[in-house]
Design a protein around this motif. Structure first.
Motif, PDB file in Angstrom:
ATOM      1  N   VAL A  95      61.477 -16.033 -56.947  1.00  0.00           N
ATOM      2  CA  VAL A  95      61.771 -16.552 -55.617  1.00  0.00           C
ATOM      3  C   VAL A  95      60.497 -16.704 -54.796  1.00  0.00           C
ATOM      4  N   SER A  96      60.566 -17.603 -53.856  1.00  0.00           N
ATOM      5  CA  SER A  96      59.522 -17.717 -52.837  1.00  0.00           C
ATOM      6  C   SER A  96      60.054 -16.993 -51.607  1.00  0.00           C
ATOM      7  N   TRP A  97      59.356 -15.921 -51.201  1.00  0.00           N
ATOM      8  CA  TRP A  97      59.825 -15.079 -50.101  1.00  0.00           C
ATOM      9  C   TRP A  97      58.882 -15.257 -48.913  1.00  0.00           C
ATOM     10  N   PRO A  98      59.421 -15.466 -47.732  1.00  0.00           N
ATOM     11  CA  PRO A  98      58.550 -15.694 -46.573  1.00  0.00           C
ATOM     12  C   PRO A  98      57.725 -14.454 -46.227  1.00  0.00           C
ATOM     13  N   GLY A  99      56.493 -14.693 -45.826  1.00  0.00           N
ATOM     14  CA  GLY A  99      55.624 -13.575 -45.437  1.00  0.00           C
ATOM     15  C   GLY A  99      55.124 -12.805 -46.639  1.00  0.00           C
ATOM     16  N   SER A 100      54.807 -11.540 -46.415  1.00  0.00           N
ATOM     17  CA  SER A 100      54.297 -10.660 -47.481  1.00  0.00           C
ATOM     18  C   SER A 100      55.084  -9.352 -47.476  1.00  0.00           C
ATOM     19  N   PRO A 101      56.358  -9.392 -47.852  1.00  0.00           N
ATOM     20  CA  PRO A 101      57.184  -8.179 -47.813  1.00  0.00           C
ATOM     21  C   PRO A 101      56.789  -7.206 -48.911  1.00  0.00           C
ATOM     22  N   ASP A 102      56.955  -5.914 -48.647  1.00  0.00           N
ATOM     23  CA  ASP A 102      56.711  -4.943 -49.710  1.00  0.00           C
ATOM     24  C   ASP A 102      57.976  -4.825 -50.561  1.00  0.00           C
ATOM     25  N   ALA A 103      57.783  -4.383 -51.803  1.00  0.00           N
ATOM     26  CA  ALA A 103      58.876  -4.334 -52.771  1.00  0.00           C
ATOM     27  C   ALA A 103      60.028  -3.463 -52.295  1.00  0.00           C
ATOM     28  N   ALA A 104      59.699  -2.342 -51.649  1.00  0.00           N
ATOM     29  CA  ALA A 104      60.749  -1.424 -51.205  1.00  0.00           C
ATOM     30  C   ALA A 104      61.658  -2.080 -50.165  1.00  0.00           C
ATOM     31  N   THR A 105      61.078  -2.844 -49.259  1.00  0.00           N
ATOM     32  CA  THR A 105      61.866  -3.515 -48.226  1.00  0.00           C
ATOM     33  C   THR A 105      62.822  -4.532 -48.839  1.00  0.00           C
ATOM     34  N   VAL A 106      62.304  -5.322 -49.793  1.00  0.00           N
ATOM     35  CA  VAL A 106      63.137  -6.320 -50.458  1.00  0.00           C
ATOM     36  C   VAL A 106      64.290  -5.641 -51.198  1.00  0.00           C
ATOM     37  N   ALA A 107      63.977  -4.583 -51.938  1.00  0.00           N
ATOM     38  CA  ALA A 107      64.998  -3.872 -52.698  1.00  0.00           C
ATOM     39  C   ALA A 107      66.053  -3.269 -51.781  1.00  0.00           C
ATOM     40  N   ASP A 108      65.632  -2.682 -50.672  1.00  0.00           N
ATOM     41  CA  ASP A 108      66.571  -2.064 -49.731  1.00  0.00           C
ATOM     42  C   ASP A 108      67.529  -3.101 -49.159  1.00  0.00           C
ATOM     43  N   ARG A 109      67.014  -4.253 -48.799  1.00  0.00           N
ATOM     44  CA  ARG A 109      67.852  -5.270 -48.162  1.00  0.00           C
ATOM     45  C   ARG A 109      68.870  -5.841 -49.153  1.00  0.00           C
ATOM     46  N   LEU A 110      68.459  -5.984 -50.400  1.00  0.00           N
ATOM     47  CA  LEU A 110      69.401  -6.489 -51.390  1.00  0.00           C
ATOM     48  C   LEU A 110      70.419  -5.428 -51.799  1.00  0.00           C
ATOM     49  N   SER A 111      69.949  -4.201 -51.953  1.00  0.00           N
ATOM     50  CA  SER A 111      70.822  -3.114 -52.421  1.00  0.00           C
ATOM     51  C   SER A 111      71.879  -2.742 -51.391  1.00  0.00           C
ATOM     52  N   ALA A 112      71.698  -3.192 -50.168  1.00  0.00           N
ATOM     53  CA  ALA A 112      72.685  -2.902 -49.131  1.00  0.00           C
ATOM     54  C   ALA A 112      73.988  -3.647 -49.373  1.00  0.00           C
ATOM     55  N   VAL A 113      73.947  -4.658 -50.235  1.00  0.00           N
ATOM     56  CA  VAL A 113      75.156  -5.434 -50.538  1.00  0.00           C
ATOM     57  C   VAL A 113      75.943  -4.726 -51.641  1.00  0.00           C
ATOM     58  N   PRO A 114      77.217  -4.410 -51.425  1.00  0.00           N
ATOM     59  CA  PRO A 114      78.024  -3.712 -52.436  1.00  0.00           C
ATOM     60  C   PRO A 114      78.008  -4.429 -53.782  1.00  0.00           C
ATOM     61  N   GLY A 115      77.781  -3.681 -54.846  1.00  0.00           N
ATOM     62  CA  GLY A 115      77.814  -4.235 -56.188  1.00  0.00           C
ATOM     63  C   GLY A 115      76.473  -4.697 -56.716  1.00  0.00           C
ATOM     64  N   ILE A 116      75.502  -4.904 -55.823  1.00  0.00           N
ATOM     65  CA  ILE A 116      74.188  -5.369 -56.245  1.00  0.00           C
ATOM     66  C   ILE A 116      73.244  -4.187 -56.414  1.00  0.00           C
ATOM     67  N   ARG A 117      72.582  -4.121 -57.554  1.00  0.00           N
ATOM     68  CA  ARG A 117      71.605  -3.066 -57.819  1.00  0.00           C
ATOM     69  C   ARG A 117      70.268  -3.719 -58.190  1.00  0.00           C
ATOM     70  N   VAL A 118      69.242  -3.397 -57.463  1.00  0.00           N
ATOM     71  CA  VAL A 118      67.916  -3.968 -57.712  1.00  0.00           C
ATOM     72  C   VAL A 118      67.150  -3.054 -58.665  1.00  0.00           C
ATOM     73  N   GLU A 119      66.760  -3.590 -59.813  1.00  0.00           N
ATOM     74  CA  GLU A 119      66.052  -2.798 -60.810  1.00  0.00           C
ATOM     75  C   GLU A 119      64.543  -2.946 -60.713  1.00  0.00           C
ATOM     76  N   GLY A 120      64.085  -3.979 -60.011  1.00  0.00           N
ATOM     77  CA  GLY A 120      62.642  -4.148 -59.869  1.00  0.00           C
ATOM     78  C   GLY A 120      62.301  -5.322 -58.976  1.00  0.00           C
ATOM     79  N   VAL A 121      61.203  -5.176 -58.252  1.00  0.00           N
ATOM     80  CA  VAL A 121      60.654  -6.258 -57.427  1.00  0.00           C
ATOM     81  C   VAL A 121      59.146  -6.214 -57.600  1.00  0.00           C
ATOM     82  N   TRP A 122      58.554  -7.320 -58.021  1.00  0.00           N
ATOM     83  CA  TRP A 122      57.107  -7.316 -58.172  1.00  0.00           C
ATOM     84  C   TRP A 122      56.545  -8.733 -58.016  1.00  0.00           C
ATOM     85  N   PRO A 123      55.287  -8.843 -57.569  1.00  0.00           N
ATOM     86  CA  PRO A 123      54.652 -10.165 -57.411  1.00  0.00           C
ATOM     87  C   PRO A 123      54.522 -10.851 -58.762  1.00  0.00           C
ATOM     88  N   THR A 124      54.549 -12.166 -58.749  1.00  0.00           N
ATOM     89  CA  THR A 124      54.414 -12.915 -59.988  1.00  0.00           C
ATOM     90  C   THR A 124      53.568 -14.163 -59.774  1.00  0.00           C
TER      91      THR A 124
END
Length: 210
Positions: free
Chosen positions: A49-78
């Motif tokens: 994905v192209s994500w606006p700004g320069s978010p840290d991995a923990a922030t991205v994971a937290d925001r996604l994991s807040a949705v029931p049923g979704i589990r984030v296993e990893g976030v890293w630059p590519t």
């Protein structure tokens, strides 16, 4: 900022669309989706994905994991280029100069599976034969990434973890070497990634010949 997200979610109709909607709501532009697993009622997909700004991995994971049923296993630059075919490019370069087949493999294979670097070790685990430019220059205490070379010379393709490093080891019997890939960001290598790299190694071995 380009990110790779590994997301697990319920494997049911509409679930992938829900993940896509959540990413869109968070401002992410999905550039590519790779299916890794569909088992035990859950799916595991990698999203580039192209994500606006320069978010840290923990922030991205937290925001996604807040949705029931979704589990984030990893976030890293590519640096992955969506739609590219690095495996085809690698095989083309190998075919154009089979005498350098395994040097080319070590230099190019990290891009196939989101690794940061790769090295070729002798099968006896006692020597470094070649390394990609990102790989560590010095092997400390007879090891690399905190693992003894002999311990990386596994009998079959496998993923393992050593400290902050995620490692993949693939034996190449025809060439008397072991290919080791590593990354320090992101989750452990998925078996689908191990399988993809192994298949490319097998093709390179055939092209290289005896």
């Amino acid at each position: 900022m380009m990110l790779r997200l590994r997301v697990s979610f319920p494997d049911r109709p509409g679930a992938l669309g829900q993940v896509a909607r959540v990413l869109g709501t968070l401002g992410a532009d999905i550039l590519q989706v790779t299916v890794l697993e569909r088992e035990t009622g859950r799916a595991v997909d990698d999203f580039v994905v192209s994500w606006p700004g320069s978010p840290d991995a923990a922030t991205v994971a937290d925001r996604l994991s807040a949705v029931p049923g979704i589990r984030v296993e990893g976030v890293w630059p590519t640096r992955e280029v969506p739609g590219a075919a690095p495996d085809y490019d690698l095989i083309r370069h190998v075919a154009s100069d089979p005498s350098r087949a395994f040097v080319t493999l070590v230099d190019a294979v990290p891009e196939l599976v989101g690794a940061e670097w790769a090295v070729a070790l002798s099968s006896d685990g006692e020597g470094l034969l070649h390394r990609s430019w990102q790989a560590p220059e010095v092997l400390e205490d007879g090891g690399i990434a905190g693992v003894k070379l002999a311990d990386l010379a596994l009998l079959r393709p496998a993923a393992l973890t050593s400290g902050s490093h995620q490692l993949m080891s693939i034996p190449v019997p025809a060439a008397g070497l072991h290919l080791v890939l590593a990354r320090t960001q992101g989750p452990s290598f998925h078996r689908a990634e191990v399988d993809r790299a192994s298949r490319v190694v097998e093709i390179v071995s055939i092209i290289a010949g005896p």
